[in-house]
Enzyme design. Structure first.
Site, PDB file in Angstrom:
ATOM      1  NE  ARG A   1       1.032   2.909  13.085  1.00 58.84           N
ATOM      2  CZ  ARG A   1       0.108   3.741  13.519  1.00 58.84           C
ATOM      3  NH1 ARG A   1       0.442   4.744  14.294  1.00 58.84           N
ATOM      4  NH2 ARG A   1      -1.158   3.570  13.180  1.00 58.84           N
TER       5      ARG A   1
ATOM      6  CE  LYS B   1      -2.244   1.733   3.675  1.00 59.26           C
ATOM      7  NZ  LYS B   1      -2.138   3.201   3.602  1.00 59.26           N
TER       8      LYS B   1
ATOM      9  CG  ASP C   1     -11.556  17.986  -4.758  1.00 60.60           C
ATOM     10  OD1 ASP C   1     -12.422  18.849  -4.999  1.00 60.60           O
ATOM     11  OD2 ASP C   1     -10.356  18.246  -4.620  1.00 60.60           O
TER      12      ASP C   1
ATOM     13  CE  LYS D   1      -7.313   6.513   4.429  1.00 61.61           C
ATOM     14  NZ  LYS D   1      -5.905   6.178   4.306  1.00 61.61           N
TER      15      LYS D   1
ATOM     16  CG  ASP E   1      -4.972   4.338   1.696  1.00 64.07           C
ATOM     17  OD1 ASP E   1      -6.137   4.717   1.442  1.00 64.07           O
ATOM     18  OD2 ASP E   1      -4.543   4.207   2.864  1.00 64.07           O
TER      19      ASP E   1
ATOM     20  CB  THR F   1      -9.284   1.900  11.718  1.00 62.10           C
ATOM     21  OG1 THR F   1      -8.237   2.287  10.834  1.00 62.10           O
ATOM     22  CG2 THR F   1     -10.114   0.830  11.048  1.00 62.10           C
TER      23      THR F   1
HETATM   24  O1  C5P Z   1       0.477   1.230  11.041  1.00 55.37           O
HETATM   25  P1  C5P Z   1      -0.908   0.681  10.836  1.00 55.37           P
HETATM   26  O2  C5P Z   1      -0.929  -0.835  10.756  1.00 55.37           O
HETATM   27  O3  C5P Z   1      -1.901   1.258  11.793  1.00 55.37           O
HETATM   28  O4  C5P Z   1      -1.245   1.183   9.354  1.00 55.37           O
HETATM   29  C1  C5P Z   1      -2.524   1.251   8.845  1.00 55.37           C
HETATM   30  C2  C5P Z   1      -2.445   1.829   7.456  1.00 55.37           C
HETATM   31  O5  C5P Z   1      -3.732   1.776   6.899  1.00 55.37           O
HETATM   32  C3  C5P Z   1      -1.998   3.283   7.406  1.00 55.37           C
HETATM   33  O6  C5P Z   1      -1.262   3.445   6.209  1.00 55.37           O
HETATM   34  C4  C5P Z   1      -3.282   4.066   7.312  1.00 55.37           C
HETATM   35  O7  C5P Z   1      -3.161   5.246   6.555  1.00 55.37           O
HETATM   36  C5  C5P Z   1      -4.168   3.079   6.550  1.00 55.37           C
HETATM   37  N1  C5P Z   1      -5.597   3.218   6.731  1.00 55.37           N
HETATM   38  C6  C5P Z   1      -6.199   3.237   7.971  1.00 55.37           C
HETATM   39  N2  C5P Z   1      -7.555   3.417   8.062  1.00 55.37           N
HETATM   40  C7  C5P Z   1      -8.297   3.535   6.970  1.00 55.37           C
HETATM   41  C8  C5P Z   1      -7.693   3.482   5.698  1.00 55.37           C
HETATM   42  C9  C5P Z   1      -6.327   3.308   5.625  1.00 55.37           C
HETATM   43  O8  C5P Z   1      -5.530   3.060   8.992  1.00 55.37           O
HETATM   44  N3  C5P Z   1      -9.604   3.659   7.078  1.00 55.37           N
END
Ligand code: C5P
Length: 234
Positions: free
Chosen positions: A208, A31, A63, A60, A58, A115
């Site tokens: 992460r 991603k 607009d 998002k 991603d 989330t």
């Molecule tokens: O580090 P972590 O596992 O929390 O990463 C989650 C990834 O998913 C990040 O890149 C974040 O931008 C993305 N994301 C998210 N929630 C969403 C859509 C994408 O956490 N609704």
């Protein structure tokens, strides 16, 4: 079986490609989000594609419809497989995106409620009382489906009810994946890889937990063993 997508949330394309090299065949889907894309742009996506990697862009989008339609058409030209737009951008915006690329381009995913959001955050932003985040996710998903999107991004806690309501063909991508004991970071609605897979998620986005591990491949081995389907006899 749920597939794992690793979020390339690193500061530069050099670090991104070094991680891709290190993970090698262990990961085929990555991603690229707004920080890395803003820095390294289409050339990084091209480098990933040249290495045979699948890409989830991603960014998002949110607009006016014509702007998002043009952005999605540009994403399609990068040969990416998944693209996100905010479902709260509305039905006309999502429909314009769908029409811009037809049915053969990348699959379009509506971002429902991030989330990182709790019910209190949703109420503050939309200035209304809500019954639950799950209901808001369901409401936005219904708009995304009506607009012709292929799926949504939602928390692992909402997957099961979305699949029940919209059927297995609705793609559900879940970030917020954490093993027991992992730090949630800024995520508010998290779940383990096994629970998200059992709930029916199609793709699990892991950032992460992989990026901060001394051995980035190690959390993936654990996660993968938990997302395999149960053998027939079980
Ligand atoms: O580090 P972590 O596992 O929390 O990463 C989650 C990834 O998913 C990040 O890149 C974040 O931008 C993305 N994301 C998210 N929630 C969403 C859509 C994408 O956490 N609704």
């Amino acid at each position: 079986m749920a597939e794992i997508i690793v979020a390339l949330d690193v500061p530069s394309s050099q670090e991104a490609l070094a991680l891709v090299e290190r993970l090698d065949d262990a990961v085929s889907f990555y991603k690229v989000g707004s920080p890395l894309f803003t820095r390294s742009g289409p050339s990084l996506v091209k480098s990933l594609r040249e290495r045979g990697k699948r890409v989830f862009l991603d960014l998002k989008y949110h607009d006016i419809p014509s702007t998002v339609a043009n952005a999605v058409a540009s994403a399609a030209a990068l040969d990416v497989e998944l693209v996100t737009l905010h479902a709260s951008g509305g039905e006309a915006m999502m429909r314009a995106a769908r029409e811009a690329i037809g049915d053969d381009g990348p699959r379009l995913l509506g971002v429902t409620i991030l989330t990182s959001f709790t019910a209190v955050d949703v109420e503050q932003v939309w200035a209304k009382e809500i019954r639950s985040v799950r209901e808001e996710v369901a409401r936005l998903t219904a708009i995304a489906v009506d607009a012709g999107l292929n799926g949504v991004v939602a928390s692992p806690l909402e997957v099961e009810s979305l699949k029940r309501r919209h059927g297995v063909d609705l793609l559900v991508v879940t970030p917020g994946i954490r093993a027991v004991g992992d730090s949630p970071g800024d995520q508010a609605r998290t779940s383990t890889p096994g629970a998200a897979a059992r709930a029916g998620a199609d793709y699990l986005v892991v950032g992460r937990p992989v990026l901060e591990a001394a051995d980035p491949g190690a959390p993936l081995v654990g996660a993968r063993s938990r997302v395999k389907p149960l053998p027939e006899s079980e």
